[in-house]
Design a protein around this motif. Sequence first.
Motif, PDB file in Angstrom:
ATOM      1  N   LEU A   1       5.651   7.230 -20.795  1.00  0.00           N
ATOM      2  CA  LEU A   1       6.657   6.866 -19.802  1.00  0.00           C
ATOM      3  C   LEU A   1       6.062   5.898 -18.784  1.00  0.00           C
ATOM      4  N   THR A   2       6.943   5.276 -18.030  1.00  0.00           N
ATOM      5  CA  THR A   2       6.495   4.391 -16.968  1.00  0.00           C
ATOM      6  C   THR A   2       6.573   5.120 -15.630  1.00  0.00           C
ATOM      7  N   VAL A   3       5.690   4.749 -14.722  1.00  0.00           N
ATOM      8  CA  VAL A   3       5.770   5.201 -13.334  1.00  0.00           C
ATOM      9  C   VAL A   3       5.837   3.934 -12.494  1.00  0.00           C
ATOM     10  N   GLU A   4       6.979   3.706 -11.829  1.00  0.00           N
ATOM     11  CA  GLU A   4       7.236   2.395 -11.227  1.00  0.00           C
ATOM     12  C   GLU A   4       8.035   2.485  -9.918  1.00  0.00           C
ATOM     13  N   PRO A   5       7.455   3.066  -8.869  1.00  0.00           N
ATOM     14  CA  PRO A   5       8.175   3.061  -7.592  1.00  0.00           C
ATOM     15  C   PRO A   5       8.242   1.645  -7.022  1.00  0.00           C
ATOM     16  N   GLY A   6       9.197   1.444  -6.121  1.00  0.00           N
ATOM     17  CA  GLY A   6       9.320   0.145  -5.477  1.00  0.00           C
ATOM     18  C   GLY A   6      10.003   0.239  -4.130  1.00  0.00           C
ATOM     19  N   LEU A   7       9.787  -0.780  -3.319  1.00  0.00           N
ATOM     20  CA  LEU A   7      10.502  -0.954  -2.053  1.00  0.00           C
ATOM     21  C   LEU A   7      11.031  -2.377  -2.004  1.00  0.00           C
ATOM     22  N   TYR A   8      12.297  -2.522  -1.612  1.00  0.00           N
ATOM     23  CA  TYR A   8      12.953  -3.822  -1.638  1.00  0.00           C
ATOM     24  C   TYR A   8      13.753  -4.002  -0.354  1.00  0.00           C
ATOM     25  N   PHE A   9      13.373  -4.985   0.428  1.00  0.00           N
ATOM     26  CA  PHE A   9      14.046  -5.267   1.692  1.00  0.00           C
ATOM     27  C   PHE A   9      14.775  -6.610   1.556  1.00  0.00           C
ATOM     28  N   GLN A  10      16.097  -6.527   1.437  1.00  0.00           N
ATOM     29  CA  GLN A  10      16.891  -7.730   1.192  1.00  0.00           C
ATOM     30  C   GLN A  10      16.831  -8.689   2.386  1.00  0.00           C
ATOM     31  N   THR A  11      17.002  -9.958   2.100  1.00  0.00           N
ATOM     32  CA  THR A  11      16.915 -10.980   3.150  1.00  0.00           C
ATOM     33  C   THR A  11      18.023 -10.839   4.186  1.00  0.00           C
TER      34      THR A  11
ATOM     35  N   ASP B   1       0.816  -1.214   0.000  1.00  0.00           N
ATOM     36  CA  ASP B   1       0.000   0.000   0.000  1.00  0.00           C
ATOM     37  C   ASP B   1       0.853   1.268   0.000  1.00  0.00           C
ATOM     38  N   ALA B   2       2.031   1.187   0.613  1.00  0.00           N
ATOM     39  CA  ALA B   2       2.946   2.338   0.582  1.00  0.00           C
ATOM     40  C   ALA B   2       3.434   2.599  -0.833  1.00  0.00           C
ATOM     41  N   VAL B   3       3.788   1.530  -1.538  1.00  0.00           N
ATOM     42  CA  VAL B   3       4.239   1.677  -2.924  1.00  0.00           C
ATOM     43  C   VAL B   3       3.095   2.177  -3.802  1.00  0.00           C
ATOM     44  N   TYR B   4       1.895   1.669  -3.566  1.00  0.00           N
ATOM     45  CA  TYR B   4       0.732   2.121  -4.319  1.00  0.00           C
ATOM     46  C   TYR B   4       0.494   3.612  -4.109  1.00  0.00           C
ATOM     47  N   GLU B   5       0.583   4.062  -2.861  1.00  0.00           N
ATOM     48  CA  GLU B   5       0.392   5.484  -2.569  1.00  0.00           C
ATOM     49  C   GLU B   5       1.458   6.325  -3.271  1.00  0.00           C
ATOM     50  N   ALA B   6       2.685   5.825  -3.298  1.00  0.00           N
ATOM     51  CA  ALA B   6       3.765   6.540  -3.993  1.00  0.00           C
ATOM     52  C   ALA B   6       3.491   6.598  -5.490  1.00  0.00           C
ATOM     53  N   GLN B   7       3.004   5.499  -6.047  1.00  0.00           N
ATOM     54  CA  GLN B   7       2.710   5.497  -7.478  1.00  0.00           C
ATOM     55  C   GLN B   7       1.571   6.448  -7.812  1.00  0.00           C
ATOM     56  N   GLU B   8       0.567   6.481  -6.973  1.00  0.00           N
ATOM     57  CA  GLU B   8      -0.534   7.419  -7.178  1.00  0.00           C
ATOM     58  C   GLU B   8      -0.016   8.857  -7.230  1.00  0.00           C
ATOM     59  N   ALA B   9       0.891   9.185  -6.328  1.00  0.00           N
ATOM     60  CA  ALA B   9       1.468  10.528  -6.324  1.00  0.00           C
ATOM     61  C   ALA B   9       2.284  10.779  -7.587  1.00  0.00           C
ATOM     62  N   GLY B  10       3.022   9.762  -8.022  1.00  0.00           N
ATOM     63  CA  GLY B  10       3.817   9.910  -9.227  1.00  0.00           C
ATOM     64  C   GLY B  10       2.965  10.108 -10.460  1.00  0.00           C
ATOM     65  N   ILE B  11       1.922   9.296 -10.610  1.00  0.00           N
ATOM     66  CA  ILE B  11       1.053   9.418 -11.782  1.00  0.00           C
ATOM     67  C   ILE B  11       0.373  10.785 -11.806  1.00  0.00           C
ATOM     68  N   ALA B  12      -0.047  11.263 -10.637  1.00  0.00           N
ATOM     69  CA  ALA B  12      -0.713  12.563 -10.563  1.00  0.00           C
ATOM     70  C   ALA B  12       0.197  13.699 -11.022  1.00  0.00           C
ATOM     71  N   ALA B  13       1.506  13.494 -10.960  1.00  0.00           N
ATOM     72  CA  ALA B  13       2.462  14.540 -11.341  1.00  0.00           C
ATOM     73  C   ALA B  13       2.779  14.530 -12.835  1.00  0.00           C
ATOM     74  N   VAL B  14       2.237  13.576 -13.578  1.00  0.00           N
ATOM     75  CA  VAL B  14       2.498  13.485 -15.021  1.00  0.00           C
ATOM     76  C   VAL B  14       1.465  14.327 -15.758  1.00  0.00           C
ATOM     77  N   ARG B  15       1.916  15.415 -16.365  1.00  0.00           N
ATOM     78  CA  ARG B  15       1.028  16.304 -17.108  1.00  0.00           C
ATOM     79  C   ARG B  15       1.884  17.234 -17.981  1.00  0.00           C
ATOM     80  N   PRO B  16       1.302  17.796 -19.018  1.00  0.00           N
ATOM     81  CA  PRO B  16       2.072  18.708 -19.884  1.00  0.00           C
ATOM     82  C   PRO B  16       2.602  19.896 -19.092  1.00  0.00           C
ATOM     83  N   GLY B  17       3.830  20.260 -19.361  1.00  0.00           N
ATOM     84  CA  GLY B  17       4.446  21.390 -18.692  1.00  0.00           C
ATOM     85  C   GLY B  17       5.175  21.038 -17.423  1.00  0.00           C
TER      86      GLY B  17
END
Length: 488
Positions: free
Chosen positions: A428-438, A337-353
């Motif tokens: 373009l792609t919008v693809e945030p991620g979180l990765y916690f190594q073992t 859900d944290a990554v989803y929220e980040a992606q939502e913010a990223g997509i909202a920032a994609v616009r002309p200008g």
Amino acid sequence: MADELTPETPEEEQPQKKHEQRKNGLYPGVSDELADSMRAGWADTELHGLKPVAQAAHTAERRASLSARFPGERIVVPAGRLKTRSNDTEYPFRASTEYAYLTGDQTENGVLVLEPAGAGGHRATVYLLPRSNRENGEFWLSGQGELWVGRRHSLAEAEQLLGIPAKDVRELADALAEAEGPVRVLRGHDAVIEKALTDKVTAERDEELRVHLSEARVVKDAFEVAELQKAVDSTVRGFEDVVKVLDKAEATSERYIEGTFFLRARVEGNDVGYGSICAAGPNACTLHWVRNDGQVRPGDLLLLDAGVETRDLYTADVTRTLPINGTYSDIQRKVYDAVYEAQEAGIAAVRPGAKFRDFHDAAQRVLAEKLVEWGLLEGPVERVLELSLQRRWTLHGTGHMLGMDVHDCAAARTEAYVDGTLEPGMCLTVEPGLYFQTDDLTVPEEYRGIGVRIEDDILVTEDGNRNLSAGLPRASAEVEAWMAALKG
């Protein structure tokens, strides 16, 4: 795989030479009687009245733009040649992006040449291998003869399809070697053509050509947007295919997932646009996990990053992180859900200008806030972002241009790309991620081995953006409902 008379020398380099026997071939030679038989008795298969390929009008506009950029200069853009995979077998051929973009053709050994013409314009010619010669036997004796690899278009047929005059590519190297005046060549695809131009080109000028051709693709035309949507739609169906067979993947490995998606790509498109990432469990923490040989276990997450490439070579690039058993655990949902929220913010920032970097910054801010909130980083958030401390777990940029290359327009100038401004027609792609190594001892054990990425393909429109991959659910509850419906 048949193994008899194919020679060592490629057809295009020996149009009139005697064809050599393969070492260890089962036949000792070719009798005169057999050679006479193979020359005769073949029907005329020439095709007439062919319609131009779908993008012919667009490729003409692209060549005109290229001509205007380099008036008075000869421009040479090769498709490339077959590459050896092992001994006498080759990798499947994929034409250079620039050549396909400018011609609509995808055949090996092809070369587009723009010859300077009057008033600063150019004459375009596409150089191709003609039909195999039946008189000298190359059509059945050459390793690239048509009885071995299939019929190719005649030069006259190619002219109808591409809308460009076509000539025999086997004559091109000699002609280029004698050419005068300034020349630019797209390097890295055809050593024979580059050798012919050795004393006529410079690395600096050729790099300018490569950069221009990359930047020319930043804004997509209507044909390209339609192809990208087609690629995404097929990709959505490929993801659905995977969900339906997760039980079979559990019984085998990630390769079942890879093979399932690949089937969709080959049936509806040309191929996958890049090596599919089918990363289950802790493998999801490896950004480019393409071994795809790990176990698929209930209770783990599956990070599937895959894209269908259309037959005109445009690729999707979509990622979903799915609960293999259909339901996220509490900690998995928290990260997802944290990554989803980040992606939502990223997509909202994609616009002309908007600046290209804006969507990255917006997504990274959300992830930094979450990491501080969870106690994994010491705030304030501004300090975290200034020092990029979140990168220990976010690792990569939040997106890239998309088109004929999965990381499209990569040779563009920085000021025209990551430091540039978004315009309608960019994809373009919008693809945030979180990765916690073992083995990451800086986070609580419950986080370790969890990797989440959500990626969508976003088209910049006149009034904002359009999510081309909206056909795949993103919110965690919607993902669970979608999976349950597919599994019946």
